[in-house]
Motif scaffolding. Structure first.
Motif, mmCIF file in Angstrom:
data_model
loop_
_atom_site.group_PDB
_atom_site.id
_atom_site.type_symbol
_atom_site.label_atom_id
_atom_site.label_comp_id
_atom_site.label_asym_id
_atom_site.label_seq_id
_atom_site.Cartn_x
_atom_site.Cartn_y
_atom_site.Cartn_z
ATOM 1 N N GLY A 1 -102.610 -98.612 83.249
ATOM 2 C CA GLY A 1 -102.599 -97.993 84.841
ATOM 3 C C GLY A 1 -102.488 -99.658 85.456
ATOM 4 O O GLY A 1 -101.150 -99.721 85.126
ATOM 5 N N MET A 2 -102.099 -99.589 87.016
ATOM 6 C CA MET A 2 -101.422 -100.995 87.746
ATOM 7 C C MET A 2 -101.908 -101.850 87.705
ATOM 8 O O MET A 2 -101.590 -102.900 87.374
ATOM 9 N N PHE A 3 -103.657 -102.083 86.419
ATOM 10 C CA PHE A 3 -103.811 -103.623 86.328
ATOM 11 C C PHE A 3 -102.725 -103.721 84.819
ATOM 12 O O PHE A 3 -101.999 -104.944 84.510
ATOM 13 N N ALA A 4 -102.718 -102.790 84.030
ATOM 14 C CA ALA A 4 -101.976 -102.854 82.824
ATOM 15 C C ALA A 4 -100.347 -102.727 83.628
ATOM 16 O O ALA A 4 -99.782 -103.680 82.779
ATOM 17 N N ASP A 5 -99.653 -102.448 84.664
ATOM 18 C CA ASP A 5 -98.268 -102.533 84.977
ATOM 19 C C ASP A 5 -98.416 -104.434 85.623
ATOM 20 O O ASP A 5 -97.691 -104.794 85.507
ATOM 21 N N ALA A 6 -99.211 -104.412 86.030
ATOM 22 C CA ALA A 6 -99.069 -106.029 86.522
ATOM 23 C C ALA A 6 -98.916 -107.049 85.389
ATOM 24 O O ALA A 6 -98.600 -107.354 85.647
ATOM 25 N N VAL A 7 -99.663 -107.476 84.214
ATOM 26 C CA VAL A 7 -100.151 -107.511 82.808
ATOM 27 C C VAL A 7 -98.157 -107.603 82.714
ATOM 28 O O VAL A 7 -98.118 -108.626 81.836
ATOM 29 N N ASP A 8 -98.157 -106.300 82.111
ATOM 30 C CA ASP A 8 -97.010 -106.454 81.595
ATOM 31 C C ASP A 8 -96.069 -106.476 82.510
ATOM 32 O O ASP A 8 -94.936 -107.339 81.173
ATOM 33 N N ALA A 9 -95.768 -106.250 83.527
ATOM 34 C CA ALA A 9 -95.077 -106.842 84.823
ATOM 35 C C ALA A 9 -94.497 -108.724 84.552
ATOM 36 O O ALA A 9 -93.643 -109.478 83.968
ATOM 37 N N LEU A 10 -95.709 -109.427 84.256
ATOM 38 C CA LEU A 10 -96.166 -110.466 83.753
ATOM 39 C C LEU A 10 -95.385 -111.564 82.328
ATOM 40 O O LEU A 10 -94.789 -112.045 82.487
#
Length: 785
Positions: free
Chosen positions: A15-24
């Protein structure tokens, strides 16, 4: 602007949380930097979010560690007290659970374990509530008679402020819905209700800051080049990861010659220990015995790993490395082995001594290492392992005065991550790892007449970053063991008080005090029977070791640290500050305990402190015996001082002849001279005839040593006789420590036993002349005829 993203339950798609972690993570990996992910909320919720972040990012649990008290992530868990286990290791992700305990030392240690491209994850309460969130570290700050409620939360408030301010830090609030409103006290019921009323999906996360820095593209680093000429094998330079490391290994080549010293300085993570290990391997491959020392083996573990790897590549490795990981033997007959720094003096003499993490060792030990012909020091400029600056401030002068040809090398390029790494920048700021006193030009014209004394409160420090950095910087420079935990103590501990001298609003001297004593009868009885009571060092020793159950009743202030700026030392600032603080104290005694040296004993004596105890075992870190001294301020304080000073005076000669027979005679004579007690003589006429006969004629000391010892002790404290230092040393070594004549001859460079015996008689002459009775004078006259 805050962004609300759904918090996927375990097992659902990204989800978007995972997307935020992946981007980081993607940005961290692209730049070879680290990033910091802060998960704020309830305890269970933040740990669940950390586990989900690891899953979404595809991080192997074998490459992750959790520092905390709960097994929650299915990876290695390390208790915060044992976080030193991560020093010298690398992880893709380290998660620090700050709910049960926020330990500054642990943060300083574990941050360096995260590899380039990795994440440091903090699970914390909400920032508004974190300062007031009591934890296990607070329990350690609540020393009796204070309680946990007396501990403040300024250090945690500082962490929150620095996390908000620094780049590369993602701030995420974990929101778990109405059902968790009562359980999740960090956000509070009102906040959760507002989220529901506003239509926020409370089964989600709120990303306050995504932590992305959007860095500009970087040029690829060039290849590492060999030095044009080198004596070490080419494989040694092939093992180097940066040009700085090549330069360091090349500098270590100087150790092939006698009377040489090498100093390699760097911040943590620059590969200085690895360079030392590579050099040790080259020297051992040439047949040298190389002794590696450090405060603990873990400090030198990386040096041994790199040495063993290179020797294996050179086909020089022999023996089974599993039998003793602290010893390596080579086919050429060389050896690399480890001894803790205080034990080096008792070890086999090596060809080369390598001192790793030298900044974490006391100057006295470093000076002793200069007795070795070929010696190297690696030292941390800033950071957790090398906070104390005694190496730079005092030891550098000793090295320059020695017979060693010194070579210096500095490593600046990080090994594990790229330069400018935001996690390193945050750790240095938050923990003040780079704290310094004011620069020299600002304070070099300081004099006692130009300074102002002020009590610096924790609130003052928290509100003024420059004041905090200058005060803590002086404490760091003054003592080799100052560490991040001390920053939290300075801000939050209820038993500590800080005083400072300022010149033109810059801090030039500090005095850190710990309030001790004032304990109730039950606690005093418990201490007497062996219980350890935190934060009461002087009362503890006087009670548990010296069997004085009432010693912890009077209230005192113990000097934990006193430091003057190195640019204005020897100007009386320390003495002036001690006196200014004394005038403000409302307690029974002023005290201090420290590793005893002649200069320090003289300093404290001149400032009104009196010896009441010498420890009978050496300090495990410094290798020194400790002195305890008191300056009584009230009748209660005088009673405490008088009974212990008088007992010290009665027993010191017996202790010197037993547990302290190896004590430096200069320390012994200074400690005795600093004891403000009755040292009156009780010699009979028969005693005086024996002593005077040995001083002036043919009588023998061995007939009755007791009166000789009593007279020697009296002569060391009575100012009526000014014995020269050599005579005093001889009195201590022979009469008080009962050293054998052969040992005295060797230690004092006498030509023979007869010469030493005559010197003892000559040392007794002025004592008999000054203190002798009519019987002594009559004995003297018999030999004068």
């Amino acid at each position: 602007m805050r962004t609300v993203t759904p918090f996927p339950s375990p097992g659902e798609g990204a989800g978007m949380f995972a997307d935020a972690v992946d981007a980081l993570l993607a940005e961290a990996r692209a730049t070879n930097e680290r990033r910091l992910l802060v998960l704020r909320g309830g305890h269970d919720a933040t740990l669940d979010a950390a586990a989900d972040a690891l899953d979404r990012a595809g991080v192997d649990r074998s490459n992750a560690s959790l520092v905390g008290h709960r097994d929650a992530l299915g990876c290695e868990r390390i208790d915060p007290h044992h976080s030193a286990e991560l020093l010298g290791t690398t992880r893709d992700v380290v998660v620090v659970d700050c709910h049960d305990e926020t330990r500054p030392n642990a943060l300083g240690r574990v941050a360096g374990a995260v590899d380039g491209g990795g994440l440091l994850v903090l699970c914390t309460p909400g920032f508004d509530d974190w300062p007031g969130h009591d934890d296990r570290f607070d329990e350690g700050l609540a020393v009796p008679p204070f309680e946990t409620a007396d501990v403040t939360g300024r250090f945690r408030e500082r962490l929150a402020d620095t996390l908000r301010a620094h780049r590369g830090v993602a701030l995420v609030d974990v929101v778990r819905g109405e059902a968790t409103a009562v359980e999740d006290t960090t956000r509070g019921e009102a906040t959760a209700a507002e989220d529901v009323d506003a239509g926020v999906d409370t089964q989600g996360v709120v990303v306050e800051d995504d932590g992305l820095t959007h860095p500009a593209p970087r040029l690829a680093s060039g290849s590492v080049e060999f030095p044009a000429e080198h004596a070490f094998p080419a494989a040694a330079y092939e093992a180097c990861l940066t040009g700085d490391q090549v330069d360091a290994v090349h500098a270590f080549e100087a150790l092939r010659e006698a009377d040489t010293a090498v100093v390699a300085e760097a911040n943590r993570g620059r590969g200085k220990s690895s360079a030392a290990g590579i050099a040790a391997a080259c020297l051992a491959a040439a047949g040298d015995d190389v002794l590696v020392t450090a405060p603990e083996y873990r400090n030198a573990r990386e040096a041994f790993r790199r040495a063993r790897s290179l020797l294996d590549a050179l086909d020089e490795l022999t023996g089974d490395p599993g039998e003793n990981p602290r010893s390596i033997e080579t086919a050429a007959g060389g050896r690399i082995w480890f001894e803790r720094a205080p034990d080096v003096a008792d070890a086999d003499d090596p060809d080369v001594l390598l001192v790793d993490e030298a900044a974490a060792l006391p100057v006295r030990l470093l000076e002793a290492f200069l007795d070795y012909s070929r010696v190297a020091f690696t030292t941390t400029v800033h950071g957790y392992e090398g906070a104390g600056r005694g190496f730079d401030v005092r030891f550098r002068d000793r090295l320059a005065e020695s017979d060693h040809a010194a070579t210096d090398v500095t490593l600046t390029d990080p090994i594990r991550y790229a330069a400018g790494d935001p996690v390193e920048a945050w750790v240095f700021h938050a923990l003040l790892l780079d704290a310094r006193p004011p620069v020299d030009p600002l304070v070099e014209d300081t004099a006692v007449a130009s300074v102002e004394h002020r009590r610096v409160t924790p609130a003052d420090l928290a509100a003024d970053e420059n004041l905090l950095r200058e005060c803590f910087g002086l404490l760091v420079y003054a003592h080799y063991r100052t560490e991040p935990d001390d920053l939290a103590r300075l801000l939050d501990a209820p038993n500590l008080t800080l005083h400072a001298l300022t010149h033109d609003d810059h801090v030039v001297a500090v005095n850190l005090l710990a309030r001790e004593g004032g304990l109730d009868a039950d606690l005093r009885a418990s201490m007497y029977t062996g219980s350890r009571v935190k934060g009461n060092m002087l009362p503890d020793v006087l009670t548990s070791q010296l069997r004085d159950e009432d010693a912890a009743e009077p209230v005192g202030e113990r000097v934990m640290r006193i430091a003057a700026h190195h640019a204005c030392r020897s100007r009386g600032l320390g003495s002036h500050l001690l006196g200014a603080v004394r005038d403000t104290l409302d307690c029974d005694w002023y005290g201090v305990g420290y590793g005893a040296t002649p200069d320090l004993l003289s300093f404290w004596r001149e400032n009104g402190f009196s010896t009441v105890h010498l420890s009978t075992t050496r300090n495990d870190s410094s290798g020194e015996y400790s002195a305890l001294m008191l300056d009584p301020l009230t009748e209660k304080g005088e009673a405490l001082h008088d009974r212990h000073a008088e007992w010290f005076a009665r027993r010191v000669s017996d202790v010197l002849a037993d547990a302290l027979t190896d004590l430096d005679p200069d320390v012994a004579r200074a400690a005795i001279a600093a004891c403000d007690a009755d040292h009156s003589l009780s010699l009979t006429d028969a005693d005086w005839r024996v002593v005077a006969g040995a001083a002036y004629g043919s009588a023998m000391y061995a007939v009755d040593p007791r009166p000789f010892r009593e007279l020697a002790l009296h002569g060391l404290v009575d100012d009526a006789v000014r014995l020269d230092p050599d005579a005093q040393r001889l009195l201590v070594a022979k009469l008080l420590q009962l050293r054998a004549w052969d040992e005295v001859v060797e230690d004092f460079d006498y030509h023979s036993r007869g010469t030493a015996m005559r010197a003892l008689g000559e040392a007794l002459v002025p004592l008999v002349a000054a203190f002798g009775t009519e019987a002594a004078r009559a004995e003297r006259e018999r030999y004068a005829e």
